[in-house]
Design a protein around this motif. Structure first.
Motif, short mmCIF file in Angstrom:
data_model
loop_
_atom_site.label_atom_id
_atom_site.label_comp_id
_atom_site.label_asym_id
_atom_site.label_seq_id
_atom_site.Cartn_x
_atom_site.Cartn_y
_atom_site.Cartn_z
N ARG A 272 1.04 -0.92 0.02
CA ARG A 272 0.48 0.14 -0.09
C ARG A 272 0.88 1.33 -0.19
O ARG A 272 0.35 2.03 -0.55
CB ARG A 272 -1.11 0.15 1.09
N VAL A 273 1.18 1.19 0.99
CA VAL A 273 2.54 2.24 0.91
C VAL A 273 3.61 2.74 -0.53
O VAL A 273 3.64 3.74 -0.89
CB VAL A 273 4.07 2.71 2.73
N PHE A 274 4.11 1.49 -0.81
CA PHE A 274 4.92 1.41 -2.35
C PHE A 274 4.37 1.38 -3.32
O PHE A 274 4.54 2.81 -4.42
CB PHE A 274 5.49 0.09 -1.98
N GLU A 275 2.93 1.48 -3.27
CA GLU A 275 2.67 2.01 -4.73
C GLU A 275 1.98 3.79 -4.83
O GLU A 275 1.62 3.89 -5.78
CB GLU A 275 1.35 1.05 -4.84
N GLU A 276 2.14 3.72 -3.15
CA GLU A 276 1.67 5.76 -3.51
C GLU A 276 2.26 6.01 -4.08
O GLU A 276 2.50 7.67 -3.28
CB GLU A 276 0.92 5.74 -2.17
N SER A 277 3.68 5.54 -3.33
CA SER A 277 5.32 6.68 -3.39
C SER A 277 5.64 7.07 -4.09
O SER A 277 5.76 6.70 -5.40
CB SER A 277 6.26 6.13 -2.31
N ARG A 278 6.86 8.45 -4.37
CA ARG A 278 7.45 9.06 -5.05
C ARG A 278 8.15 8.23 -5.38
O ARG A 278 9.21 7.83 -3.78
CB ARG A 278 7.38 10.47 -5.22
N ALA A 279 9.13 8.21 -6.14
CA ALA A 279 10.42 7.83 -6.62
C ALA A 279 11.58 9.43 -6.59
O ALA A 279 12.67 9.08 -6.22
CB ALA A 279 10.85 7.82 -7.96
N ALA A 280 11.27 10.44 -6.27
CA ALA A 280 11.57 11.45 -6.23
C ALA A 280 11.40 12.96 -6.16
O ALA A 280 9.56 13.09 -5.64
CB ALA A 280 12.73 11.91 -7.11
N LYS A 281 12.21 13.92 -5.54
CA LYS A 281 11.32 15.14 -4.67
C LYS A 281 10.38 15.89 -6.26
O LYS A 281 9.87 16.06 -6.65
CB LYS A 281 12.09 15.34 -4.00
N SER A 282 11.47 15.74 -7.40
CA SER A 282 11.42 16.78 -8.56
C SER A 282 12.02 16.35 -9.93
O SER A 282 11.09 16.59 -11.03
CB SER A 282 11.12 18.03 -8.50
N MET A 283 12.76 15.70 -9.69
CA MET A 283 13.01 15.00 -10.81
C MET A 283 12.84 14.36 -11.80
O MET A 283 12.84 14.41 -13.07
CB MET A 283 14.94 14.49 -10.21
#
Length: 376
Positions: free
Chosen positions: A153-164
């Motif tokens: 659940r957490v992994f599929e809602e997370s981003r890979a980077a702040k902006s790049m």
């Protein structure tokens, strides 16, 4: 209570005329700048589930400069217009929703992210790669993550980077799935030269600790993300989890930790050591490839440029990008049966013709000569 009516995607696709509207967005970024005429203005990024769009505040700059901060939910009144082929918003006023109003908003509608079908497809790609891991200890380690519903659940809602790159809900899952796809392809090219099981496991684990690096809503760094970072957090977690698996090989633990430690390659990018195995070298370059391509695709999409047009300056690649024009393509010519028969006949005649070596006596053909007489 203000309602969400328009999506960023629909705004970016509207190019015919100017449209005025009031709507809700998540404030992704806010900064001040000075025009060529010396006037101060605000540049902001407004987001929802479908993406992000650029906006500008030209009047009452001092009033709105501190009216909201990135991560806030804002109600804006704006006019949509097209400038140099790119959609942008002329914001006339904005306000931050208070806590009671924000509690009534579904934040899933306001954070850029993947739709449910894409999330499901990404999980299938991850599962397909992990299913190929033959080493029992590595498979047990990775499955400990995948078999945990809370992690998924957490992994599929997370981003890979702040902006790049992949800076949206589901971005971490999408990035991981793509790096795994690339790893499987490259492992097929180099074959026994690479430890496929180690590389697949490392590709899954290389960014897994980013679930602890960013806040789930604002995208800002957590204290752990600032003080340790996902590389340090990931290595510590690998060390802990592998020690909980009876008989996990010590050398394999070290190689897994090295993959995570080295995948950014450079100290100024966060890696304390350079890649020193073939698997670490491959993982670094494939991770960087998807970060660059993913960032470029997002930037082109965010800029909303048409084929043949140029984006603004892309900070991630330190350049501008042109959306590739729709070139006309010609289908490859298909040889006729007569042409194929003629090619086969010529090849047969070439093989039958005696060479100086053949006249001298029977010898085994060299690999080079064998390749020269191969038609396909």
């Amino acid at each position: 209570m203000p309602q969400k009516n328009r999506t960023v995607k629909s705004l970016r696709q509207h190019r015919d005329s100017e449209v005025e509207f009031v709507d809700l967005f998540r404030l992704g970024a806010l900064s001040s700048a000075v025009s060529s005429r010396g006037d101060r203005y605000l540049r902001l990024t407004l987001e929802d589930r479908t993406g992000a769009i650029e906006g500008f505040v030209w009047q009452d700059v001092e009033l709105y400069e501190k009216a909201a901060t990135p991560g806030d939910v804002v109600e804006v009144s704006a006019r949509l217009r097209t400038h140099r082929g790119r959609p942008q918003l002329h914001v006339t006023w904005l306000r931050r929703l208070d806590e009671d109003e924000r509690a009534q908003v579904d934040m899933a509608d306001l954070r850029p992210g993947l739709d449910r079908d894409t999330v499901a497809a990404c999980w299938k790609r991850v599962e397909a790669a992990v299913a190929e891991i033959g080493h029992p200890a590595l498979r047990q380690l990775v499955r400990a993550y995948l078999d945990d519903p809370a992690f998924r659940r957490v992994f599929e809602e997370s981003r890979a980077a702040k902006s790049m790159h992949h800076a949206y809900a589901g971005g971490l899952l999408e990035h991981t799935a793509t790096v795994l796809d690339l790893v499987r392809a490259v492992a097929g090219v180099y074959g026994a030269g690479l430890n496929r099981d180690l590389l697949v496991a490392g590709a899954f684990l290389h960014d897994v600790a980013k679930i602890h690096e960013f806040e789930d809503v604002s995208g800002e760094y957590t204290d752990a993300g600032r003080l340790v970072g996902h590389i340090g957090l990931g290595v510590a977690e690998i060390d802990r989890r592998t020690r909980e698996i009876p008989g996990f090989p010590e050398d394999l633990r070290l190689h897994l930790m090295h993959l995570v430690l080295a995948h950014h390659e450079r100290a100024d990018w966060g890696s304390p050591v350079k890649p020193q195995t073939l698997e670490a070298l491959v993982l670094h370059h494939l991770d960087l490839l998807d970060a660059r391509v993913g960032g470029a695709l997002s930037w082109i999409d965010q800029e909303g440029v048409a084929p043949g047009q140029w984006t603004g300056f892309w900070r991630g690649g330190e350049t501008q990008l042109q959306r590739t024009p729709a070139f006309e393509t010609q289908p490859p010519a298909v040889p006729s049966m007569q042409e194929i028969e003629q090619q086969m006949l010529r090849a047969s005649n070439d093989q039958d013709e005696p060479t100086e070596e053949a006249e001298a006596g029977p010898t085994a053909p060299s690999p080079k000569s064998a390749r020269q007489t191969t038609l396909f």
